[in-house]
Design a protein around this motif. Structure first.
Motif, PDB file in Angstrom:
ATOM      1  N   UNK A 173      30.540  29.047   4.558  1.00 36.14           N
ATOM      2  CA  UNK A 173      30.731  30.469   4.758  1.00 36.14           C
ATOM      3  C   UNK A 173      29.917  31.240   3.741  1.00 36.14           C
ATOM      4  N   UNK A 174      29.210  32.244   4.209  1.00 35.49           N
ATOM      5  CA  UNK A 174      28.402  33.101   3.342  1.00 35.49           C
ATOM      6  C   UNK A 174      29.232  34.269   2.825  1.00 35.49           C
ATOM      7  N   UNK A 175      30.162  34.750   3.651  1.00 33.02           N
ATOM      8  CA  UNK A 175      31.165  35.739   3.266  1.00 33.02           C
ATOM      9  C   UNK A 175      32.495  35.224   3.813  1.00 33.02           C
ATOM     10  N   UNK A 176      33.524  36.043   3.753  1.00 34.92           N
ATOM     11  CA  UNK A 176      34.826  35.608   4.264  1.00 34.92           C
ATOM     12  C   UNK A 176      34.786  35.312   5.762  1.00 34.92           C
ATOM     13  N   UNK A 177      33.915  36.001   6.522  1.00 34.36           N
ATOM     14  CA  UNK A 177      33.875  35.810   7.974  1.00 34.36           C
ATOM     15  C   UNK A 177      32.518  35.359   8.508  1.00 34.36           C
ATOM     16  N   UNK A 178      31.449  35.570   7.789  1.00 38.25           N
ATOM     17  CA  UNK A 178      30.090  35.258   8.244  1.00 38.25           C
ATOM     18  C   UNK A 178      29.696  33.875   7.719  1.00 38.25           C
ATOM     19  N   UNK A 179      29.179  33.001   8.607  1.00 40.44           N
ATOM     20  CA  UNK A 179      28.852  31.638   8.192  1.00 40.44           C
ATOM     21  C   UNK A 179      27.548  31.170   8.819  1.00 40.44           C
ATOM     22  N   UNK A 180      26.966  30.162   8.224  1.00 37.74           N
ATOM     23  CA  UNK A 180      25.821  29.470   8.780  1.00 37.74           C
ATOM     24  C   UNK A 180      26.285  28.123   9.325  1.00 37.74           C
ATOM     25  N   UNK A 181      25.547  27.572  10.274  1.00 40.21           N
ATOM     26  CA  UNK A 181      25.930  26.277  10.836  1.00 40.21           C
ATOM     27  C   UNK A 181      24.696  25.462  11.174  1.00 40.21           C
ATOM     28  N   UNK A 182      24.897  24.188  11.247  1.00 46.29           N
ATOM     29  CA  UNK A 182      23.926  23.240  11.772  1.00 46.29           C
ATOM     30  C   UNK A 182      24.706  22.268  12.637  1.00 46.29           C
ATOM     31  N   UNK A 183      24.148  21.883  13.759  1.00 52.82           N
ATOM     32  CA  UNK A 183      24.861  20.947  14.640  1.00 52.82           C
ATOM     33  C   UNK A 183      23.876  20.078  15.410  1.00 52.82           C
ATOM     34  N   UNK A 184      24.394  18.959  15.890  1.00 50.95           N
ATOM     35  CA  UNK A 184      23.624  18.049  16.736  1.00 50.95           C
ATOM     36  C   UNK A 184      24.580  17.518  17.799  1.00 50.95           C
ATOM     37  N   UNK A 185      24.142  17.534  19.032  1.00 56.54           N
ATOM     38  CA  UNK A 185      24.914  16.940  20.125  1.00 56.54           C
ATOM     39  C   UNK A 185      24.025  15.885  20.778  1.00 56.54           C
ATOM     40  N   UNK A 186      24.587  14.695  21.017  1.00 51.73           N
ATOM     41  CA  UNK A 186      23.868  13.587  21.639  1.00 51.73           C
ATOM     42  C   UNK A 186      24.671  13.165  22.861  1.00 51.73           C
ATOM     43  N   UNK A 187      24.009  13.077  24.022  1.00 52.49           N
ATOM     44  CA  UNK A 187      24.708  12.734  25.253  1.00 52.49           C
ATOM     45  C   UNK A 187      23.910  11.728  26.078  1.00 52.49           C
ATOM     46  N   UNK A 188      24.647  10.979  26.892  1.00 49.05           N
ATOM     47  CA  UNK A 188      24.072  10.094  27.901  1.00 49.05           C
ATOM     48  C   UNK A 188      24.978  10.199  29.119  1.00 49.05           C
ATOM     49  N   UNK A 189      24.401  10.240  30.313  1.00 49.05           N
ATOM     50  CA  UNK A 189      25.193  10.362  31.536  1.00 49.05           C
ATOM     51  C   UNK A 189      24.435   9.683  32.673  1.00 49.05           C
ATOM     52  N   UNK A 190      24.859   8.495  33.038  1.00 51.52           N
ATOM     53  CA  UNK A 190      24.160   7.740  34.090  1.00 51.52           C
ATOM     54  C   UNK A 190      24.269   8.422  35.447  1.00 51.52           C
ATOM     55  N   UNK A 191      25.393   9.092  35.718  1.00 55.18           N
ATOM     56  CA  UNK A 191      25.567   9.778  37.003  1.00 55.18           C
ATOM     57  C   UNK A 191      24.543  10.898  37.163  1.00 55.18           C
ATOM     58  N   UNK A 192      24.215  11.572  36.071  1.00 53.08           N
ATOM     59  CA  UNK A 192      23.221  12.649  36.093  1.00 53.08           C
ATOM     60  C   UNK A 192      21.810  12.137  35.778  1.00 53.08           C
ATOM     61  N   UNK A 193      21.629  10.807  35.726  1.00 53.97           N
ATOM     62  CA  UNK A 193      20.337  10.174  35.420  1.00 53.97           C
ATOM     63  C   UNK A 193      19.805  10.578  34.041  1.00 53.97           C
TER      64      UNK A 193
END
Length: 151
Positions: free
Chosen positions: A1-21
């Motif tokens: 959090x940079x202030x009480x309500x304002x924040x920075x973020x970093x994220x990574x999502x990794x997916x595999x789905x054979x039905x969707x090729x």
């Protein structure tokens, strides 16, 4: 959090789905967010940033890569003396290079405390891809029922 309500973020999502090729979808990103409510019974935040969307399909000879904006929100409400929590998350990835190419990831569900440390969760995940792999549907829905423990 940079202030009480304002924040920075970093994220990574990794997916595999054979039905969707989908052999691999990788969506690392970074940005900023704002926590509108943070209370024992209600939480709500919004996020905005930039992401790289990498998609490798088994039915396509070339890999799809694009720089996208990332707009998201998270909301959860706790009910019945913290025994039940309902939640919803939405992420929207519009391509910066081609606005008609976008990805929307949604999940919503309920989290039930079974004991002090054990819980069950039922959720639905909906992914919408405006340009899916050849032969795949634009919308993919999953229902997940799980049991877990908190530490």
């Amino acid at each position: 959090f940079l202030t009480k309500q304002f924040f920075g973020y970093g994220n990574v999502r990794v997916e595999q789905d054979r039905i969707q090729f989908l052999n691999l979808r990788l969506t690392p990103g970074a940005g900023v967010g704002y926590q509108w409510f943070e209370q024992p019974t209600l939480n709500f935040d919004t996020q905005a940033g930039i992401a790289w969307v990498y998609q490798d399909y088994s039915t396509e000879p070339t890999i799809s890569e694009q720089v996208s904006a990332r707009l998201a929100y998270h909301v959860d409400a706790t009910l019945f003396d913290s025994k039940l929590k309902v939640f919803n998350d939405v992420q929207y990835f519009p391509s910066i290079q081609n606005i008609s190419n976008y990805l929307i990831l949604i999940d919503a569900g309920i989290h039930v405390a079974l004991t002090k440390t054990m819980f069950s969760e039922l959720k639905a995940e909906v992914d919408y891809n405006s340009q899916p792999a050849p032969g795949a549907h634009r919308t993919n829905t999953q229902y997940i029922l799980g049991v877990g423990w908190t530490f």
